[in-house]
Design an enzyme around this catalytic site. Structure first.
Site, short mmCIF file in Angstrom:
data_model
loop_
_atom_site.label_atom_id
_atom_site.label_comp_id
_atom_site.label_asym_id
_atom_site.label_seq_id
_atom_site.Cartn_x
_atom_site.Cartn_y
_atom_site.Cartn_z
N ASP A 1 0.84 -1.20 0.00
CA ASP A 1 0.00 0.00 0.00
C ASP A 1 0.88 1.25 0.00
O ASP A 1 0.64 2.21 -0.74
CB ASP A 1 -0.91 -0.02 1.24
N HIS B 1 -4.68 3.00 -6.99
CA HIS B 1 -5.82 2.66 -6.12
C HIS B 1 -7.10 2.40 -6.93
O HIS B 1 -7.93 1.60 -6.52
CB HIS B 1 -6.03 3.71 -5.03
N HIS C 1 -6.73 -1.10 -8.10
CA HIS C 1 -7.07 -1.95 -6.95
C HIS C 1 -8.58 -2.09 -6.81
O HIS C 1 -9.12 -3.18 -6.65
CB HIS C 1 -6.48 -1.39 -5.66
N HIS D 1 -5.62 -5.75 0.77
CA HIS D 1 -5.64 -4.47 0.05
C HIS D 1 -4.25 -4.14 -0.53
O HIS D 1 -4.11 -3.90 -1.73
CB HIS D 1 -6.10 -3.38 1.04
ZN ZN Z 1 -4.49 1.98 0.13
#
Ligand code: ZN
Length: 285
Positions: free
Chosen positions: A95, A175, A178, A192
């Site tokens: 992340d 993101h 994602h 995540h």
């Molecule tokens: Zn994140």
């Protein structure tokens, strides 16, 4: 939320992982009381960020709930983080890896980001420091946490994962990609930050970054155990049609992919995913 409304609380304390803390932040926001976050893993920057990610019960990304302020207190005990399974710390590095690349893209773009303003040199510098901290300390920190040890490398990676990666520089393609990937149930068991790591490589491919730069990120991911291929993402047999579901979701109207300094369409996302996979497979050998 109902309990919060029915009783008279003057502070909310969230103790746990990202979803717990996001829930605590949202509840405190709607109750207009301060929130204290106590992360028990360093798996994302949720402890400090001024947003809560809302997922459907099936785990698909639904929307961001943007909050007017960051949590009032963030309390981190490195010993607790070091005793959590190492996969959380590694996912947190995935992340955090996004911070530099999304901040740079948002800086080059002209869109306002979530905090309501444009990117600054300060946010870029923080994101760069985050990246350097990960590259210098990530592998050593992973080994230390496998031994449940708190070393200086672990402390630095915790700071990078939780604080430096605060995404104050704005979000961009990684993101969104994602979020698109959460539409594919094959990726459900990935954290995540694991999905974000692969999405960072796809963003770099889309940006046509220098091969050495992409290689550095892929090799770092491999060294600490972050996924770099579609097979590792559970998507080995996903054809173009299946991946297109994720690519289209990544380009939804409200997505931060539109903060990129050039227009992005689903075809570009799909080809970037395939391009990232091809490079990942090359370096896995
Ligand atoms: Zn994140």
């Amino acid at each position: 939320m109902k309990k919060g409304r029915d009783e008279d609380f003057n502070v909310i304390v969230g103790i746990g992982g990202g979803k717990t803390l996001d829930t605590a932040k949202a509840v405190a926001h709607f109750m207009s009381v301060p929130v204290i976050t106590v992360p028990t893993t360093a798996s994302s920057n949720a402890p400090v960020s001024a947003l809560s990610v809302i997922y459907t019960p099936e785990g698909e990304f639904e929307e961001y709930l943007y909050l007017p302020k960051n949590p009032d207190v963030v309390l981190v005990d490195s010993r607790i983080i070091a005793e959590a399974p190492v996969r959380f710390l590694v996912a947190g590095m995935g992340d955090a890896l996004a911070a530099k690349f999304e901040a740079e893209a948002a800086y080059r773009g002209t869109s306002e980001h979530i905090s309501g303003g444009l990117s600054t040199v300060t946010t870029l510098t923080m994101a760069q420091a985050c990246f350097e901290t990960l590259l210098e300390n990530g592998y050593e920190a992973k080994l230390a946490v496998e031994a449940n040890a708190v070393t200086p490398a672990v402390e630095k990676v915790i700071e990078a994962n939780i604080l430096l990666s605060g995404k104050t520089g704005g979000l961009a393609a990684a993101h969104s990609i994602h979020n698109g990937l959460t539409r594919l149930e094959e990726t459900k068991n990935l954290y995540h930050g694991e999905k974000v790591a692969f999405a960072v490589i796809a963003q770099m491919v889309m940006e046509d970054r220098a091969p050495e730069e992409i290689q550095e990120v892929i090799e770092f991911c491999i060294s600490i155990g972050l996924p770099v291929t579609l097979e590792q993402m559970g998507l080995k047999d996903a054809g173009r049609d299946r991946l297109m579901v994720a690519a289209e979701a990544a380009c939804a109207e409200k997505e931060t992919i539109h903060n990129m300094p050039f227009p992005v369409n689903p075809e570009m996302v799909l080809d970037s995913l395939l391009g990232a996979d091809a490079l990942g497979r090359e370096f896995m050998i």
